[in-house]
Write an enzyme that holds these catalytic residues in place. Structure first.
Site, PDB file in Angstrom:
ATOM      1  N   ASP A 148     -10.189  -4.162  -5.191  1.00  0.00           N
ATOM      2  CA  ASP A 148      -9.408  -3.420  -4.206  1.00  0.00           C
ATOM      3  C   ASP A 148      -9.992  -2.011  -4.084  1.00  0.00           C
ATOM      4  OD1 ASP A 148      -7.565  -2.098  -2.656  1.00  0.00           O
ATOM      5  OD2 ASP A 148      -5.812  -2.929  -3.663  1.00  0.00           O
ATOM      6  N   HIS A 192      -7.425  -5.684  -0.367  1.00  0.00           N
ATOM      7  CA  HIS A 192      -6.216  -4.860  -0.311  1.00  0.00           C
ATOM      8  C   HIS A 192      -5.086  -5.517   0.473  1.00  0.00           C
ATOM      9  CE1 HIS A 192      -4.082  -1.121  -0.872  1.00  0.00           C
ATOM     10  NE2 HIS A 192      -3.956  -0.917   0.432  1.00  0.00           N
ATOM     11  N   SER A 224       0.826  -1.199   0.000  1.00  0.00           N
ATOM     12  CA  SER A 224       0.000   0.000   0.000  1.00  0.00           C
ATOM     13  C   SER A 224       0.865   1.257   0.000  1.00  0.00           C
ATOM     14  CB  SER A 224      -0.955  -0.053   1.201  1.00  0.00           C
ATOM     15  OG  SER A 224      -1.981   0.902   1.077  1.00  0.00           O
TER      16      SER A 224
END
Length: 268
Positions: A219, A247, A96
């Protein structure tokens, strides 16, 4: 070796191999999130795990609100860890927001990086119409940050199932919710604001280290449009669309995530 850096970021080093893999966790998490991935690499690589200041078992007394008011403060910590461990040509795996943190660090000092693996990356989470779709309107982010401030536990229970996207595996959502709740609320909110208001698009042309972009299905944090945008603008990048949903594929689909990273490294 700088013990202060290692203690500050709760650095753990193990495994064997001539090349090092540095695993960097995302917002609201810590190095424990990599536990299902590490066994796939530990026999052939030296492994480095760490926690950002304010996460996990990091030294929370070292948190500096001014320093960590941009992603560059976190990128400096990555460089500190790599310098302290005397790493060169390492593989950086960032989940991320750590994908962009690693990229920013590599721009500042590329000698530490051989490859960057970006797991669910985004150079900007907020939409910038008409040219850019990041997945969030400004109002969405404002409401998320307000919820964090007014009801931190409620925010965690609201967000965890949305971003995990594995409704049939409630234990994953519950783990993520516990991880969110274990953070200091004030630090977590600042990290969230820095993350969701960040814009790394102008830095993309400066990035020279080859990268793998792993894009998950469904996602909500990093939609397909973001992966395509990154791939088109990051030189020496490779884009892989995953069957993993949500995610957090390193938790929900560690086998697929490991396989795709190994395949990329073998090609490289």
């Amino acid at each position: 070796m700088n013990i202060d850096v290692l203690a500050r970021n709760n650095v753990n080093v193990f495994g064997s191999g001539s090349q090092t893999i540095v695993f960097a966790h995302g917002f609201g998490c810590d190095q424990e999130m990599w536990r299902l991935m590490v066994p796939g690499f530990v026999d052939h690589y030296r492994i480095v795990l760490f926690d950002y200041v304010g996460s996990g078992q990091s030294r929370i007394g070292d948190y500096d609100a001014a320093k960590y008011n941009s992603l560059h403060g976190y990128a400096q910590d990555v460089l500190d860890v790599m310098e302290t461990l005397e790493l060169r040509d390492a593989i950086f795996v960032g989940h991320s927001v750590s994908s962009m943190i690693g990229m920013l660090a590599s721009i500042r000092d590329p000698k530490f990086f051989d490859r960057i693996v970006m797991l669910g990356p985004s150079p900007r989470y907020m939409n910038d119409p008409p040219a850019y779709y990041g997945g969030f309107d400004k109002q969405d982010i404002d409401e998320l940050l307000t919820m964090m401030q007014l009801n931190f536990v409620g925010w965690a229970s609201y967000l965890a199932p949305i971003v995990m996207q594995n409704a049939d595996r409630k234990e994953l959502t519950e783990e993520l919710e516990r991880s969110f709740c274990s953070r200091d609320p004030h630090i977590a909110r600042q990290f969230a604001e820095v993350t969701f208001r960040s814009d790394c698009r102008a830095s993309l042309p400066q990035a020279t280290v080859p990268s793998l972009i792993l894009q998950c299905a469904d996602d909500s944090i990093s939609p397909f449009e973001v992966g395509d945008y990154l791939h088109a603008r990051l030189q020496n990048s490779w884009l892989e669309r995953m069957t993993a949903r949500g995610h957090y594929p390193h938790l929900s689909h560690p086998e697929e995530t490991t396989r795709l990273i190994k395949s990329y490294l073998a090609r490289a």
